[in-house]
Structure formats: structure tokens, C-alpha cells
Design a protein around this motif. Structure first.
Motif, short mmCIF file in Angstrom:
data_model
loop_
_atom_site.label_atom_id
_atom_site.label_comp_id
_atom_site.label_asym_id
_atom_site.label_seq_id
_atom_site.Cartn_x
_atom_site.Cartn_y
_atom_site.Cartn_z
N UNK A 177 0.80 -1.23 0.00
CA UNK A 177 0.00 0.00 0.00
C UNK A 177 0.84 1.27 0.00
N UNK A 178 2.04 1.23 0.57
CA UNK A 178 2.86 2.45 0.59
C UNK A 178 3.57 2.65 -0.75
N UNK A 179 3.53 1.65 -1.63
CA UNK A 179 4.29 1.71 -2.87
C UNK A 179 3.55 2.41 -4.01
N UNK A 180 2.25 2.62 -3.86
CA UNK A 180 1.53 3.29 -4.95
C UNK A 180 0.47 4.22 -4.36
N UNK A 181 0.19 5.28 -5.07
CA UNK A 181 -0.79 6.26 -4.60
C UNK A 181 -2.04 6.27 -5.45
N UNK B 7 1.19 5.74 -9.94
CA UNK B 7 1.92 6.90 -9.44
C UNK B 7 2.27 6.66 -7.98
N UNK B 8 3.31 7.34 -7.58
CA UNK B 8 3.79 7.16 -6.22
C UNK B 8 4.28 8.52 -5.71
N UNK B 9 3.47 9.14 -4.87
CA UNK B 9 3.89 10.41 -4.30
C UNK B 9 3.75 11.55 -5.28
N UNK C 88 -3.51 7.45 1.74
CA UNK C 88 -2.61 8.60 1.71
C UNK C 88 -3.33 9.91 2.04
N UNK C 89 -2.55 10.96 2.31
CA UNK C 89 -3.14 12.25 2.71
C UNK C 89 -3.93 12.85 1.54
#
Ligand SMILES: [Zn+2]
Length: 193
Positions: free
Chosen positions: A65-69, A115-117, A87-88
Motif C-alpha cells: 500500500x505504501x508503494x503506490x498512490x 503513481x507514487x507520491x 494517503x493524505x
């Protein structure tokens, strides 16, 4: 297609003004933009409720889950967006804007774009398309014209982030990459001479 920075800025300004009724100094809502273009935006949970095949949901949940937004998913002749609502909100806004930039530029792609970040796709089809999408989404969320005026008014990165409803990191990136800070400090030096 070859897009200059100026052409991308013009495209973003047109979309902001004509479609989102926003001037170059205010926040836009990327979700409204997706809506205007008929692009559905799902969270993972919403995807399940919309009748998406379990294999597809399995695919998204199996990626860390932290690897993609967010992801832009080809779907017949159209696309839809899946977003990671862990994510925020400001990070989510920039990801939706980035995915919409690919769509506005009519980029063709043969894969799910993740996308990521703040900085765009983790698996771009080409560097050129990725750079164009990053520039266009930057202009959509925080136009260079708006960045320059904010810098001239002496606004901090945090204040600019609040003004455009973007993350501080995103605001800092735009304030630097557009030359807004440099132009403002040069003007201040000229005035103090
Ligand atoms: Zn991208």
C-alpha cells in the motif's frame, strides 16, 4: 507530440479557466476535472462495490500500500482511476492531477500506470511523456504565474501549499522549478539598490 513548457502552461490555463472556472491563483479540484472528462475515480473499497472483478482487486491489494498512490487503468476505449485512500488528501489530489495530465495529453499506454507520491509514475511508458505529465499537473495545481505572484508577496512554502491545497513538498518543488523564488529575490535586490 512535442510540448513546450509554454504550451503546457497554456493548456493548463485553458483547462483551469474554461473548464474549472478557476483563475491562476486559486486551488482547483482534480476530482472535478476527472468528473468533467467522465473518468471514474475509485478507492479500493469502492472498486469492490462497483463490481470490479476480484482478480483486479487482488492485484491492487497485493501491491504494497505504501508503494503506490494512484493508478490509471485502461478500460476498453476509456480509463478509470483507482486511488489509495490511505494517503493524505493533498497527496491524493496531486496523484489524480497527474493521472488526468496523462489523459489530457492523450498519452497512449499499454499498461496500468502507477503513481507514487508527488513525482509521478513509478512505471512510465517513456521519460518524455512522464516529464510532460509532471509539468502539466504542476501547472494545473500550481501555475507558474500563481507561483511567481505568491513569491512576490513573500508567501512561505507552507502558505503557498495552503493557497493551492497541495503538499508543502509539492509547493516547494513548484516555487523552485518555476523560478518563482529566484525572480522574487532578484526583484527584491533590485529594489534595495
Ligand atoms: Zn505519469
Amino acid at each position: 507530440m512535442n510540448w513546450t513548457k509554454a504550451a503546457l502552461a497554456r493548456l493548463a490555463a485553458e483547462v483551469r479557466e474554461n473548464e474549472l472556472k478557476a483563475n491562476l491563483h486559486e486551488r482547483i479540484c482534480p476530482y472535478d476535472l476527472a468528473d468533467l472528462y467522465g473518468v471514474a475515480v475509485y478507492t479500493l473499497q469502492g472498486l469492490a462495490e462497483s463490481g470490479c472483478p476480484p482478480e483486479a482487486i487482488e492485484f491492487f491489494t497485493s501491491v504494497r500500500p505504501e508503494a503506490w498512490s494512484a493508478a490509471l487503468v485502461p478500460n476498453g476505449t476509456g480509463q478509470f482511476i483507482v486511488e489509495n485512500n490511505a494517503h493524505t488528501p493533498r497527496r491524493r489530489r496531486s496523484n489524480i492531477a497527474h493521472e488526468m495530465a496523462h489523459l489530457l495529453l492523450e498519452h497512449e499506454f499499454d499498461r496500468i500506470l502507477f503513481t507514487n507520491g508527488n513525482r509521478g509514475c513509478a512505471n512510465p511508458t517513456s521519460k518524455e511523456m512522464e516529464d510532460q505529465a509532471a509539468e502539466l499537473s504542476g501547472e494545473l495545481l500550481l501555475p507558474a504565474v500563481g507561483a511567481r505572484r505568491a513569491a512576490a508577496y513573500g508567501r512561505s512554502d507552507d502558505q503557498v501549499a495552503d493557497q493551492f491545497d497541495v503538499s508543502t513538498e509539492f509547493a516547494r518543488w513548484r516555487m523552485n522549478v518555476t523560478g518563482a523564488r529566484k525572480i522574487a529575490s532578484r526583484a527584491a535586490r533590485t529594489r534595495s539598490r
